[in-house]
Design an enzyme around this catalytic site. Structure first.
Site, mmCIF file in Angstrom:
data_model
loop_
_atom_site.group_PDB
_atom_site.id
_atom_site.type_symbol
_atom_site.label_atom_id
_atom_site.label_comp_id
_atom_site.label_asym_id
_atom_site.label_seq_id
_atom_site.Cartn_x
_atom_site.Cartn_y
_atom_site.Cartn_z
ATOM 1 N N ALA A 46 0.819 -1.229 0.000
ATOM 2 C CA ALA A 46 0.000 0.000 0.000
ATOM 3 C C ALA A 46 0.844 1.268 0.000
ATOM 4 O O ALA A 46 0.455 2.293 0.555
ATOM 5 C CB ALA A 46 -0.988 0.002 1.164
ATOM 6 N N ILE A 47 2.008 1.187 -0.649
ATOM 7 C CA ILE A 47 2.886 2.354 -0.729
ATOM 8 C C ILE A 47 2.691 3.041 -2.090
ATOM 9 O O ILE A 47 2.673 2.370 -3.124
ATOM 10 C CB ILE A 47 4.385 1.930 -0.645
ATOM 11 C CG1 ILE A 47 4.645 1.062 0.597
ATOM 12 C CG2 ILE A 47 5.301 3.158 -0.674
ATOM 13 C CD1 ILE A 47 4.357 1.710 1.893
ATOM 14 N N HIS A 49 4.761 4.700 -4.296
ATOM 15 C CA HIS A 49 6.204 4.876 -4.420
ATOM 16 C C HIS A 49 6.534 6.194 -5.111
ATOM 17 O O HIS A 49 5.792 6.660 -5.987
ATOM 18 C CB HIS A 49 6.799 3.726 -5.248
ATOM 19 C CG HIS A 49 6.711 2.399 -4.552
ATOM 20 N ND1 HIS A 49 7.441 2.104 -3.419
ATOM 21 C CD2 HIS A 49 5.980 1.284 -4.811
ATOM 22 C CE1 HIS A 49 7.159 0.874 -3.022
ATOM 23 N NE2 HIS A 49 6.270 0.354 -3.845
ATOM 24 N N ILE A 338 1.765 -6.278 -14.299
ATOM 25 C CA ILE A 338 1.713 -5.053 -13.473
ATOM 26 C C ILE A 338 2.078 -5.421 -12.030
ATOM 27 O O ILE A 338 1.213 -5.532 -11.152
ATOM 28 C CB ILE A 338 0.329 -4.358 -13.567
ATOM 29 C CG1 ILE A 338 -0.131 -4.231 -15.021
ATOM 30 C CG2 ILE A 338 0.381 -3.006 -12.881
ATOM 31 C CD1 ILE A 338 0.580 -3.216 -15.863
ATOM 32 N N SER A 340 4.789 -4.463 -8.690
ATOM 33 C CA SER A 340 5.075 -3.182 -8.061
ATOM 34 C C SER A 340 5.950 -2.357 -9.011
ATOM 35 O O SER A 340 6.836 -2.926 -9.656
ATOM 36 C CB SER A 340 5.811 -3.416 -6.743
ATOM 37 O OG SER A 340 6.009 -2.210 -6.074
ATOM 38 N N SER A 344 0.965 2.426 -7.459
ATOM 39 C CA SER A 344 1.375 3.835 -7.616
ATOM 40 C C SER A 344 1.137 4.310 -9.044
ATOM 41 O O SER A 344 0.822 5.479 -9.280
ATOM 42 C CB SER A 344 2.868 3.985 -7.301
ATOM 43 O OG SER A 344 3.237 3.169 -6.228
ATOM 44 N N CYS A 439 -8.382 -7.376 18.035
ATOM 45 C CA CYS A 439 -9.073 -8.658 18.272
ATOM 46 C C CYS A 439 -9.439 -9.352 16.965
ATOM 47 O O CYS A 439 -9.968 -10.459 16.977
ATOM 48 C CB CYS A 439 -10.303 -8.473 19.157
ATOM 49 S SG CYS A 439 -11.804 -8.057 18.263
#
Ligand code: FAD
Length: 490
Positions: A46-47, A49, A338, A340, A344, A439
């Site tokens: 979830a960066i 870049h 596709i 990484s 982005s 939890c």
């Protein structure tokens, strides 16, 4: 007849679906699962870049840097959490320091703004929990985003603007039909046949197999798995930037990063797998991640780990993104390989794919009625006055369903009732986060199930955790009995 059919509702298919909704077109997003974003898009770092590492001149570099610039506007329009927390690539050895200098140079050639080399002292002042390092590369445009929220919002916005979404519709055949104009017949697992003038293959780790349904693929996907640790909020401030190791030919290495929701994420490793859907985690894989992460952040408290997961990269033998019209199949576009930084790059890939479609003959006429905004309430981010007002208007916002993350019944109901609403427990979780906390749903699961059953008008036994067949309660209805052979551990 549709104008454009897109196979695959990950971030790539969803971004294109939403972009095409700006034009007067009949568009359909076809997905084999019971919800959008269940492939690589739901299990990654979830960066957003910055774009300093893809080789200069590659499509990865181009679309990463272009896509990165678009995230502020996109996430604001769609009410998606996004923060430019900046990233740091740390060099622990002299050898790695040399790697940093080439990264800086490559980043500058790629057009990444604001890159700086930080000294050991500056890094220590900014990130006191890091192991002593020799130097670090700072990229202020690096960011973190709510990734499946974004993909879901893109698909929802495309739907609201007139597109169609078909779930549980695996594509099993494609045929090109000659006519005036030529079109594709797309055969689905449920017997339906969808006709469309143009076709886009955004099927992630399955893209080469989709391509093979109509022509021999000129690339092969080699799935590659990455495993993660997700930590409780109590570890969420251990670092404030996204901390990378110096990348190797295997990838970006193990990172340590805060998430937009206040957790800490650590991973991934890199392991080849034959199965494009292999998201199992392993002791040995997770241990590799742990050892590497402790080298950069030695005080990480692994007892605060609340969940592990794995995602599968769509690595192709071309080493770059494949964004092109399929040779010998005019009108079909591949968005394949596709890996990484695909997340982005996704907004830029959507624009590039639209241009390819236009060059292939698709007419683009802007739609003045396009609704770009999408609102979503995140109760805990409201001021006390706003919360009070909202509860007065709708008492469901005054009832907490998930104690760990303080998610209200109002948010759960909204996630189910809005267009492309959730139909499973994890679908609700991906949209508004009940069950994401310490939890892991221990307390809120029965409440979410009850709300889902009530809203959908079905017995609670029919509520599923996630993919089709993932019943939670021992199935009592006949259909479920038949499909599971009476087992309740599915
Ligand atoms: C471990 C890991 C870490 C990553 N970290 C980052 C990161 O931090 N930043 C970044 O920018 N990128 C990252 N990436 C890359 C990014 O996640 C991917 O590039 C992106 O999610 C790919 O999206 P997609 O839409 O192409 O594929 P997917 O999300 O896999 O979507 C493909 C869809 O096609 C559907 N499909 C397949 N076959 C069929 C069929 N026959 N019929 C109908 N539907 C079908 C699937 O069900 C799926 O929903 C990472 C990837 C991984 C695996």
């Amino acid at each position: 007849m549709y104008d454009v059919a897109i196979i695959g509702s990950g971030i790539i298919g969803a971004a294109l679906f939403r972009h095409l909704a700006r034009f007067k077109l009949r568009t359909v997003l076809i997905e084999r699962e019971n919800d959008v974003a269940l492939g690589a898009t739901r299990a990654n770092s979830a960066i957003v870049h910055a774009g300093y590492d893809p080789p200069n001149g590659s499509l990865m570099a181009k679309y990463n840097v272009e896509g990165n610039r678009m995230f502020d506007g996109l996430c604001q329009e769609l009410s998606i959490p996004f923060r430019r927390n900046g990233s740091l690539v740390v060099a622990l050895t002299q050898e790695e320091s040399k790697g940093l200098e080439s990264l800086l140079e490559n980043g500058q050639r790629n057009g990444v703004p604001g890159l700086e080399l930080w000294t050991q002292e500056h890094v220590a002042a900014m990130e006191p929990n890091l192991a002593p390092c020799r130097q670090a590369l700072y990229a202020p445009t690096g960011g973190i985003v709510g990734v499946y929220e974004l993909a879901t919002a893109l698909a929802e916005n495309g739907l609201v603007n007139g597109g169609n979404v078909l779930l549980e519709s695996e594509v099993i055949g494609i045929e090109k039909i000659s006519g005036q104009p030529d079109y594709f017949n797309i055969k689905l697992c449920n017997g339906r046949v969808i006709a469309s003038r143009f076709l886009v293959n955004a099927a992630g780790t399955w893209a080469d197999k989709i391509h093979a349904l109509i022509a021999p693929p000129n690339y092969k996907i080699h799935p590659n798995k990455g495993e993660y640790f997700l930590f409780d909020h109590s570890e969420g401030t251990r670092v404030s930037h996204t901390i990378f190791r110096v990348p190797s030919p295997l990838g970006k290495g193990v990172l340590v990063t805060p998430t937009v929701h206040g957790n800490l994420l650590v991973g991934p490793n890199s392991n080849s797998t034959d199965d494009p859907d292999d998201t199992a985690t392993s002791d040995s894989g997770l241990n590799t991640v742990k050892v590497s992460a402790l080298q950069t952040v030695p005080q990480l408290n692994f007892r605060k780990n609340i969940r592990n997961f794995a995602g599968v990269r769509a690595r192709s033998d071309r080493q770059d993104f494949i964004v092109e019209e399929v040779a010998d199949v005019p009108g079909m576009i591949d968005l394949a390989g596709i890996k990484s930084p695909g997340l982005s790059a996704s907004p830029a890939i959507a624009i590039a794919a639209t241009e390819l479609l236009e060059r292939a003959g698709l007419e683009l006429t802007e739609k003045p009625t396009f609704i770009s905004r999408r609102e979503q309430i995140y109760f805990m981010s409201l001021s006390p006055q706003e919360k009070q007002k909202l509860i007065q208007e709708n008492a469901a916002y005054g009832r907490i369903i998930c104690r760990c993350e303080s998610i209200t019944e109002g948010e759960v109901l909204d996630s189910i009732r809005r267009p492309l609403g959730a139909s499973t427990v994890d679908g609700v979780k991906r949209r508004c986060r009940p069950g994401s906390g310490r939890c892991q749903g221990g307390f809120c699961l029965p409440k979410v199930m009850t709300i889902l059953a009530r809203e959908r008008g079905v017995p609670v036994e029919e509520i599923q955790q996630d993919r089709s067949g993932s019943w939670i309660v021992c199935p009592t209805n006949r259909k479920a009995q038949e499909e599971t052979g009476g087992r309740c551990d599915v």
